[in-house]
Design an enzyme around this catalytic site. Sequence first.
Site, PDB file in Angstrom:
ATOM      1  N   SER A  53       7.619   6.427  34.106  1.00 47.19           N
ATOM      2  CA  SER A  53       8.304   7.651  34.504  1.00 47.19           C
ATOM      3  C   SER A  53       8.275   7.818  36.016  1.00 47.19           C
ATOM      4  CB  SER A  53       7.731   8.876  33.798  1.00 47.19           C
ATOM      5  OG  SER A  53       6.328   8.937  33.947  1.00 47.19           O
ATOM      6  N   GLU A  54       7.203   7.339  36.698  1.00 48.13           N
ATOM      7  CA  GLU A  54       7.177   7.352  38.159  1.00 48.13           C
ATOM      8  C   GLU A  54       6.409   6.158  38.717  1.00 48.13           C
ATOM      9  OE1 GLU A  54       8.102  11.696  37.425  1.00 48.13           O
ATOM     10  OE2 GLU A  54       6.384  10.501  36.771  1.00 48.13           O
ATOM     11  N   THR A  55       6.858   5.718  39.864  1.00 47.79           N
ATOM     12  CA  THR A  55       6.172   4.729  40.700  1.00 47.79           C
ATOM     13  C   THR A  55       6.079   5.326  42.093  1.00 47.79           C
ATOM     14  OG1 THR A  55       7.053   2.864  39.422  1.00 47.79           O
ATOM     15  CG2 THR A  55       6.282   2.394  41.662  1.00 47.79           C
ATOM     16  N   HIS A  84       2.009  14.359  37.888  1.00 48.92           N
ATOM     17  CA  HIS A  84       1.078  13.294  37.512  1.00 48.92           C
ATOM     18  C   HIS A  84       1.044  12.173  38.552  1.00 48.92           C
ATOM     19  CE1 HIS A  84       3.812  10.157  35.800  1.00 48.92           C
ATOM     20  NE2 HIS A  84       2.723   9.425  35.686  1.00 48.92           N
TER      21      HIS A  84
END
Length: 285
Positions: A53-55, A84
């Site tokens: 979902s995120e990097t 997060h």
Amino acid sequence: MTAAAVGPRTRAFSQVDVFTDEPFLGNPVAVVLDGDGITDRDMARLANWTNLSETTFVVPPSSAEADYGLRIFTPGGEIPFAGHPTLGSAHAWLEAGGVPRSPGRLVQECPLGLIDVRRSGNGLIFRAPDLKRDGPLDSTHLDRIARGLGIGRERIVAHQWVDNGPGWAAVQLATAEEVLALDPDDRHMGDLMLGVVGAHPEDSPVAFEVRAFAMPAGVREDPVTGSLHAGIAQWLIRSGVAPRCYRAGQGSRLRRQGVVTIEAHDTEVWVGGRSSTCVRGTVDV
């Protein structure tokens, strides 16, 4: 004569599981601990490749108040803030030997601004940023949400913009059971950045259940979502629906066990949870 092509560089990398007491049951974030010099294109390519979902990419800050800068990418592109990734990146930075300028207070700089992070009894915790947009949703937006969730509009008991950067809107259903039973219709979710919250019975270990749907970011359903919890907490506490301190769950439908801790102090809301590093190594970017 053309300049020689610059090849990839080996950089420290961590993958951190956030909002869980038990590794592999929270929401992972990929953290490149030395993002300096990586092009926007390569950041986006890596984020698309990790398919998380995120990097995130730790970069030098532009503000003298910040300990580091952070750029946050979903598979769909860069976003100004996310919860997060903030906690997971702070965890990785500290674990790699980062020392905050002020003892007990870490300051992250992201496109949204400066984000305060500190330690608490439940791991790291960040101060919820001010909402960029709040207030009730309009009728047209509510109709789209009801269609997307596959429910009658009468089942939405309350609604609010809770946008602190990603564009979140939120609706409340009567119970956590109703939230967990949702089976959204992708054809109608469209460009909705949507959080759904419902209360658990009083004797439950968590007070609320939350689900997050973020199709524009390339994430059909996010396992555990700090930015959304930050906005929802500000809304529910202000409206008297939630106490000033509580715990919320997220991720059950994805076979995760995310737990988010909310603490309100004076006018500030803080959002936290435990993190653990599951992958340590390097990445060539």
